[in-house]
Design an enzyme around this catalytic site. Structure first.
Site, short mmCIF file in Angstrom:
data_model
loop_
_atom_site.label_atom_id
_atom_site.label_comp_id
_atom_site.label_asym_id
_atom_site.label_seq_id
_atom_site.Cartn_x
_atom_site.Cartn_y
_atom_site.Cartn_z
N HIS A 183 0.83 -1.19 0.00
CA HIS A 183 0.00 0.00 0.00
C HIS A 183 0.87 1.26 0.00
O HIS A 183 2.10 1.18 -0.07
CB HIS A 183 -1.01 -0.03 1.14
CG HIS A 183 -0.40 -0.13 2.50
ND1 HIS A 183 0.37 0.86 3.05
CD2 HIS A 183 -0.45 -1.12 3.43
CE1 HIS A 183 0.77 0.50 4.25
NE2 HIS A 183 0.29 -0.71 4.51
N HIS A 211 3.84 1.63 2.39
CA HIS A 211 5.03 0.87 1.97
C HIS A 211 5.79 1.64 0.88
O HIS A 211 7.01 1.75 0.90
CB HIS A 211 4.63 -0.49 1.42
CG HIS A 211 3.96 -1.37 2.43
ND1 HIS A 211 2.95 -2.24 2.11
CD2 HIS A 211 4.13 -1.50 3.76
CE1 HIS A 211 2.54 -2.86 3.19
NE2 HIS A 211 3.24 -2.42 4.21
N CYS A 231 -0.41 -8.75 21.15
CA CYS A 231 -1.20 -8.13 20.07
C CYS A 231 -0.91 -8.91 18.80
O CYS A 231 0.23 -8.98 18.35
CB CYS A 231 -0.83 -6.66 19.87
SG CYS A 231 -1.56 -6.00 18.35
N CYS A 270 0.64 -6.64 15.88
CA CYS A 270 2.07 -6.30 16.04
C CYS A 270 2.91 -7.57 16.06
O CYS A 270 4.11 -7.52 15.86
CB CYS A 270 2.36 -5.60 17.37
SG CYS A 270 1.65 -4.00 17.56
N CYS A 316 -3.91 -2.54 22.46
CA CYS A 316 -2.63 -2.25 21.81
C CYS A 316 -2.58 -0.77 21.45
O CYS A 316 -3.51 -0.23 20.86
CB CYS A 316 -2.49 -3.11 20.55
SG CYS A 316 -1.26 -2.49 19.41
N HIS A 369 -2.72 -0.65 17.35
CA HIS A 369 -3.87 -1.17 16.61
C HIS A 369 -5.21 -1.00 17.32
O HIS A 369 -6.26 -1.22 16.71
CB HIS A 369 -3.64 -2.64 16.25
CG HIS A 369 -2.46 -2.83 15.35
ND1 HIS A 369 -1.22 -3.16 15.84
CD2 HIS A 369 -2.33 -2.66 14.02
CE1 HIS A 369 -0.38 -3.22 14.82
NE2 HIS A 369 -1.01 -2.93 13.72
N LYS A 399 -5.71 7.08 9.20
CA LYS A 399 -4.85 6.09 8.59
C LYS A 399 -5.68 5.36 7.53
O LYS A 399 -6.86 5.10 7.75
CB LYS A 399 -4.38 5.11 9.67
CG LYS A 399 -3.19 4.33 9.23
CD LYS A 399 -2.51 3.55 10.32
CE LYS A 399 -1.42 2.73 9.68
NZ LYS A 399 -1.28 1.40 10.18
N LYS A 411 -9.28 -0.24 4.71
CA LYS A 411 -10.33 -0.70 3.80
C LYS A 411 -11.70 -0.31 4.32
O LYS A 411 -12.56 0.15 3.58
CB LYS A 411 -10.25 -2.22 3.65
CG LYS A 411 -9.17 -2.63 2.70
CD LYS A 411 -9.41 -4.05 2.19
CE LYS A 411 -8.17 -4.53 1.45
NZ LYS A 411 -7.47 -5.62 2.12
N1 MSP Z 1 7.71 -6.41 9.06
C1 MSP Z 1 7.72 -5.28 9.91
C2 MSP Z 1 9.06 -4.57 9.87
C3 MSP Z 1 10.23 -5.42 10.22
S1 MSP Z 1 11.74 -4.57 10.02
C4 MSP Z 1 12.89 -5.58 10.64
C5 MSP Z 1 6.63 -4.30 9.48
N2 MSP Z 1 6.13 -4.46 8.25
S2 MSP Z 1 4.93 -3.58 7.64
O1 MSP Z 1 4.72 -4.10 6.31
O2 MSP Z 1 3.81 -3.59 8.52
O3 MSP Z 1 5.41 -2.10 7.58
C6 MSP Z 1 6.53 -1.75 6.82
C7 MSP Z 1 6.77 -0.26 6.89
O4 MSP Z 1 5.67 0.44 6.31
C8 MSP Z 1 6.92 0.26 8.31
O5 MSP Z 1 8.01 1.18 8.37
C9 MSP Z 1 5.64 1.00 8.55
O6 MSP Z 1 5.79 2.05 9.44
C10 MSP Z 1 5.34 1.51 7.16
N3 MSP Z 1 3.95 1.88 7.03
C11 MSP Z 1 2.84 1.09 7.11
N4 MSP Z 1 1.71 1.87 7.01
C12 MSP Z 1 2.08 3.17 6.86
C13 MSP Z 1 1.41 4.37 6.55
N5 MSP Z 1 0.10 4.47 6.46
N6 MSP Z 1 2.19 5.45 6.31
C14 MSP Z 1 3.56 5.41 6.28
N7 MSP Z 1 4.20 4.29 6.55
C15 MSP Z 1 3.51 3.22 7.09
O7 MSP Z 1 6.28 -3.43 10.26
#
Ligand code: MSP
Length: 480
Positions: free
Chosen positions: A19, A22, A128, A131, A145, A148, A299, A302
């Protein structure tokens, strides 16, 4: 001597299509990697996917797919997004990679054991699911949490624990002294406050049934290495830690910059340094913590119907516009807004009308009147912009770097309006020519400064200036 620069993105959970959050994290990492490459630093940029988790098992089952096929498919989606956004990573690690990742995770485990920091413990904790982490009562808000907002479940298990508590003071010291920089200040204060309250030991393994495909705990086939202990090690296993050849690890570790979102600060600024201290490895130099992308103040989710797919934005506006928005319209240190409306408004104002229009106007004057770029000619703006730009990067303030670039755009627009070189060329050619050369120098500087942030646009502008030609098509077409 050439410097080295090692930057990492978090590894993404491949439980659904990537998304916008990411895409944002990955783009920030890419900007720093490109900036350091342009400085001549030996740069290594790591990204990847975090696959040994319960989340992906559930997601695969819900999709009615085999786990390996599901993981391959979602990981491929991340790679497609990375390619579309021009994410110039050097390596994409997958934690299911038994050859690349597992030896590193198991070596780390052994080191923690040798340091006397792993012990077995019958444990009842608050967990959680989202997390995939245990919390203590005081971490939760009303039993929920803090990230979340879901009720933490009581779980009773026999696990291996890591003596995180032992490292509280050492971590506090390295963060206070700046040896491990946490940027921005607000996040540094947040983690220092957490350290002030004291760290508690954390669960570092789970029974095999929870994550059947996880990395076995050395010497105990009933337990797998638990999510965070496994995931964090990717930053060194990718470089070959735990393999026969550790030369890349020796060359690039410690990381110069871990880039993460604010939700995973605790894991990176407390658990990870403690693991490294326990294993006798150097600590990362800095952790850069960005905010969240919100849509309509919330945030994206869906259920709220405010999800924007990065692929749709790229299809409509192009990857360069998405990179522009992330870098300039969102503060790297706080949460930022992105809605269809804010995106379109910024695109039209600053890309179509702003930068794109400037490039067409200047190149038209230059090509029609046969005025060519002269590298000795100064631009219309202050000379120290490049210096301020370097300072902005040193402070990780990409938005400030972008504001400097758009300052040049505004100054150049102003210069055209005031001096009207397109008219003046008929009456006073030397003065108009000087002015157009200045404007060409402005474009050349814009191209250089945009290089790490909007690489394709930078290339196009540089080619127009050096070959004295109009862009093949308008850089950014206005959207109605
Ligand atoms: N797998 C763990 C990270 C492990 S690192 C050793 C994880 N994955 S994640 O897919 O949930 O998130 C990956 C990154 O995307 C994180 O830095 C997270 O903060 C970022 N984001 C997820 N949603 C976000 C937004 N809505 N806005 C900006 N970044 C956010 O956490």
């Amino acid at each position: 001597m050439a410097k080295k620069f090692y930057v990492t993105s978090p590894i993404f959970y491949p439980n659904a299509r990537p998304h916008l959050g990411h895409a944002y994290t990955a783009t920030l990492c890419d900007i720093f990697a490109r900036y350091h490459r342009a400085q001549g630093d030996a740069t290594y940029f790591l990204t990847g996917t975090d696959e040994n988790t319960g989340k992906v098992v559930k997601a695969a089952a819900a999709a009615g797919k085999d786990l390996p096929a599901f993981l391959d498919e979602i990981t491929a989606n991340f790679k497609v997004l990375h390619a579309a956004l021009g994410i110039s990573y050097d390596q994409f690690i997958r934690t299911t990679d038994q050859k690349q990742h597992w030896p590193g995770a198991q070596k780390m485990w052994q080191k923690l054991v040798e340091a006397g920091d792993i012990y077995k413990h019958e444990y009842e904790g608050l967990y959680c699911r989202e997390c995939e982490a245990f919390y203590t009562e005081k971490d939760l808000i009303g039993g929920k949490c803090p990230i979340h907002g879901i009720v933490a479940e009581k779980i009773k298990e026999q696990n291996y624990f890591f003596r995180l508590s032992k490292y509280t003071d050492q971590i506090k010291n390295v963060i206070s002294s700046g040896e491990l920089a946490i940027v921005p200040e607000t996040r540094r204060n947040e983690i220092l406050a957490l350290l002030e309250r004291g760290l508690e030991d954390v669960s570092f393994s789970r029974p095999k049934g929870v994550v059947p495909h996880g990395i076995p705990v050395p010497g105990d086939s009933e337990q797998v290495i638990y999510v965070w202990c496994d995931a964090l090690v990717n930053y060194i296993s990718a470089l070959g830690y735990g393999s026969v050849d550790e030369s890349t690890f020796k060359k690039f570790w410690p990381a110069d910059m871990h880039i993460i979102g604010k939700d995973i600060l605790r894991f990176h600024a407390a658990i990870w340094p403690a693991m490294l201290l326990s294993a006798g490895l150097p600590l990362p130099k800095s952790i850069f913590v960005h905010g969240f992308i919100l849509s309509g103040g919330k945030k994206m989710s869906k259920s709220l119907g405010n999800v924007i797919d990065p692929a749709d934005l790229i299809a409509e506006y192009g990857a360069e516009a998405v990179r522009y928005y992330f870098a300039r319209e969102i503060s790297p240190f706080e949460d930022g807004e992105l809605t269809v409306e804010t995106f379109k408004a910024a695109y039209n104002a600053n890309l179509a009308n702003g930068l794109g229009n400037l490039v067409s106007r200047v190149m038209k004057m230059a090509t029609v009147n046969g005025v060519v770029f002269d590298s000795k000619s100064g631009g219309s703006v202050a000379k120290n912009i490049a210096k301020h730009y370097q300072e902005a990067f040193a402070e990780y303030n990409i938005k400030m770097a972008m504001d400097l670039v758009w300052g040049i755009v505004a100054a150049a627009d102003q210069s055209i309006q005031t001096n009207q070189p397109f008219k003046k060329i008929k009456e006073d050619r030397p003065a108009a020519e000087k002015n157009i050369k200045e404007l060409l120098a402005d474009l050349a500087l814009i191209a250089t400064l945009l290089g790490p942030i909007m690489p394709e646009t930078a290339k196009k502008i540089a080619a127009c200036v050096s070959d004295n030609k109009m862009p093949e098509e308008a850089l950014f077409l206005r959207k109605e």
